[in-house]
Design a protein around this motif. Structure first.
Motif, PDB file in Angstrom:
ATOM      1  N   TRP A 127       0.832  -1.196   0.000  1.00 15.48           N
ATOM      2  CA  TRP A 127       0.000   0.000   0.000  1.00 15.48           C
ATOM      3  C   TRP A 127       0.868   1.249   0.000  1.00 15.48           C
ATOM      4  CZ3 TRP A 127      -5.087   0.283  -0.818  1.00 15.48           C
ATOM      5  CH2 TRP A 127      -5.843  -0.877  -0.650  1.00 15.48           C
ATOM      6  N   ALA A 128       0.477   2.230  -0.792  1.00 16.22           N
ATOM      7  CA  ALA A 128       1.070   3.561  -0.735  1.00 16.22           C
ATOM      8  C   ALA A 128       0.085   4.470  -0.007  1.00 16.22           C
ATOM      9  CB  ALA A 128       1.346   4.095  -2.140  1.00 16.22           C
ATOM     10  N   VAL A 129       0.580   5.132   1.027  1.00 20.05           N
ATOM     11  CA  VAL A 129      -0.261   5.989   1.861  1.00 20.05           C
ATOM     12  C   VAL A 129       0.236   7.420   1.714  1.00 20.05           C
ATOM     13  CG1 VAL A 129      -1.074   6.442   4.206  1.00 20.05           C
ATOM     14  CG2 VAL A 129      -0.654   4.087   3.473  1.00 20.05           C
ATOM     15  N   TYR A 130      -0.587   8.260   1.108  1.00 18.53           N
ATOM     16  CA  TYR A 130      -0.207   9.639   0.821  1.00 18.53           C
ATOM     17  C   TYR A 130      -0.728  10.569   1.917  1.00 18.53           C
ATOM     18  CZ  TYR A 130       0.682   7.590  -3.760  1.00 18.53           C
ATOM     19  OH  TYR A 130       1.146   6.783  -4.781  1.00 18.53           O
ATOM     20  N   THR A 131       0.203  11.288   2.564  1.00 16.65           N
ATOM     21  CA  THR A 131      -0.177  12.137   3.688  1.00 16.65           C
ATOM     22  C   THR A 131       0.036  13.617   3.438  1.00 16.65           C
ATOM     23  OG1 THR A 131       2.005  12.046   4.745  1.00 16.65           O
ATOM     24  CG2 THR A 131       0.436  10.298   5.294  1.00 16.65           C
ATOM     25  N   GLY A 132       0.485  13.985   2.265  1.00 11.86           N
ATOM     26  CA  GLY A 132       0.702  15.405   2.010  1.00 11.86           C
ATOM     27  C   GLY A 132       1.961  15.900   2.675  1.00 11.86           C
ATOM     28  N   THR A 133       1.821  16.648   3.768  1.00 15.13           N
ATOM     29  CA  THR A 133       2.965  17.301   4.407  1.00 15.13           C
ATOM     30  C   THR A 133       3.992  16.316   4.962  1.00 15.13           C
ATOM     31  OG1 THR A 133       1.747  17.453   6.494  1.00 15.13           O
ATOM     32  CG2 THR A 133       1.644  19.353   5.012  1.00 15.13           C
TER      33      THR A 133
END
Length: 484
Positions: free
Chosen positions: A114-120
């Motif tokens: 899984w790729a988890v995109y959190t922004g900052t």
């Protein structure tokens, strides 16, 4: 690269339980992602006046973390202390990434992760993903014409502004559910006037609270005594599902008790009428309070029922359906959460780009309320149909962990990379859940509640005994899954 074997999204009791169970299983390559700037979840976030649990504290505890509670129904401050103790005892603080707000997640079938995109905070990668954001984490604020014109103060109970002094102010609280029932008696004596806007009344029963003495607290600190009390409370509460599902005479008996309690605490017949629900007890969440009804009888408290509902706001206050204009300084939104259709608040893309929002377009569903076809290695803590109306949610969370850990261990033991539930297994389970739901008061009680999704399906609750859910989740059924 920020890559881990397991990522846990959320740091409340669900996330803490997942982390401790991973450690006990010898899995220490994990990280918790928390969107807020503090660790802890519900009981660190909800600091509104009067906040407290409505399940006895010895049962509303993690089985591996006893605590010498000071009273039967713990308040927010003590629940916060308990949360901090769990975090410190198991060394979880160094394993959390704060202010890591998940924006979306995607499954990479080639890399099996899984790729988890959190922004900052950038992108995290993990073989396994445990969503533990909880069903009561996305506050809902209704929209009214003129709302942006109001020049007073507003906030949701989930984001109580302690910098604002409500004492001596004219206050409106919108909603009369679980949070409002705790806030109203706590602030009523301190405000100039309190306007309570009730869409529908709830059934209320006495809160059998009590303080624990020094010796009793010492006993609760001993695991055998704590386990015994927990066991006794568990079985006492477990019998309540009989009324919710199996026995109309039992539920009518409880409803009569609630009616007597109302009449005993509220003498005014008109106020009694406004506070009497038109649905069967249990259809909505049953509230526990000894102080709510007396607070509504105060001279400085006005209850506005459905025929006096809010239609608009302006610079100074509220206009109601019967033509009143009510000047207020503060509006408190006690209007609940997106707990069904919003089980997972961020976009999720599974195999072949399948979107979770499309899979759940009709209504949210999951095998054991935990896993989904086409979304490998993804597990949802307190997912669809895992709510429990008669006992502790933490018992259900710990039951889910049995299944989740068995899935992870099985993949490891076989030297494989992913596991997902089969479509037919999820379909069979979901059909069973909603077939059993037809027999419950949540479906037949004549109300519309937050337990239901927009489709009308009851999504929040598990339609049976909690020990039945425990048995279902005790271990992995290989035939129901695809391993690769």
């Amino acid at each position: 690269m920020q890559s881990y074997q397991v990522l846990i999204i959320g740091s409340g009791f669900g996330g803490q339980c997942a982390a401790v169970n991973l450690l006990k299983a010898g899995i220490d390559d994990f990280r918790l992602l928390e969107r807020r700037d503090f660790f802890g979840g519900t009981w660190c976030q909800n600091t509104y006046p009067g906040a407290a649990v409505d399940v006895p504290s010895p049962l509303y505890s993690l089985s591996f973390a006893p605590f010498p509670w000071t009273q039967m129904f713990a308040g927010q401050a003590e629940l916060h202390r308990y949360t901090e103790q769990v975090i410190e005892r198991f060394g979880l603080r160094d394993r959390v990434e704060l202010q890591a707000n998940v924006e979306h997640i995607e499954w990479d079938d080639g890399a099996k992760r899984w790729a988890v995109y959190t922004g900052t905070k950038g992108t995290y990668y993990a073989q396994f993903l445990i969503n533990a954001t909880g069903p009561l984490s996305q506050p809902v604020v209704p929209h009214f014409p003129g709302q942006d014109r109001f020049q007073g103060k507003t906030f949701h109970t989930n984001h109580w502004d302690h910098s604002y002094d409500y004492r001596g102010k004219r206050v409106a609280i919108v909603g009369s559910g679980a949070s409002a029932v705790q806030v109203i008696p706590t602030i009523a004596a301190d405000v100039a006037h309190l306007h309570v806007f009730q869409r529908t009344p709830h059934w209320v029963l006495p809160r059998p609270d009590r303080k624990f003495g020094r010796f009793q607290r010492w006993l609760l600190g001993l695991k055998p005594a704590w386990k015994l009390l927990r066991w006794m409370i568990y079985w006492q509460f477990e019998t309540r599902i009989i009324a919710f599902k199996y026995s109309k005479p039992a539920i009518h008996m409880v409803q009569n008790q609630a009616l007597k309690f109302l009449k005993r605490q509220v003498a005014d017949p008109e106020l009694q009428r406004k506070l009497t629900p038109d649905f069967t007890i249990g259809c909505k969440r049953v509230l526990l309070s000894n102080t709510y009804y007396p607070a509504l009888t105060r001279a400085n408290v006005t209850l506005h029922s459905r025929d006096q509902a809010i239609v608009a706001l302006d610079e100074t206050g509220i206009t109601t359906t019967d033509g009143q204009h009510i000047d207020v300084d503060l509006i408190i939104w006690s209007t609940g959460y997106d707990a069904t259709d919003g089980v997972i608040s961020y976009p999720v893309s599974g195999k072949n780009g399948i979107k979770l929002r499309d899979v759940w377009a009709q209504y949210p569903r999951a095998y054991l309320g935990t896993s989904l076809p086409d979304f490998p290695n993804l597990f949802i803590v307190t997912g669809p149909n895992t709510g429990i109306g008669h006992t502790s949610a933490l018992f259900i969370i710990e039951s889910q962990m049995n299944y989740i850990l068995d899935c992870i261990r099985t993949v490891q033991a076989k030297g494989l990379r992913s596991i997902e539930v089969r479509h037919e297994a999820e379909r069979t389970y979901t059909q069973m859940i909603h077939r059993e739901m037809e027999r419950t008061v949540w479906k037949t009680g004549g109300c519309h509640s937050w337990y239901q999704s927009r489709s009308g399906h009851v999504i929040a609750m598990f339609p049976g005994f909690s020990f039945s859910f425990y048995r279902l989740t005790r271990g992995l059924k290989p035939a129901d899954h695809i391993l690769s």
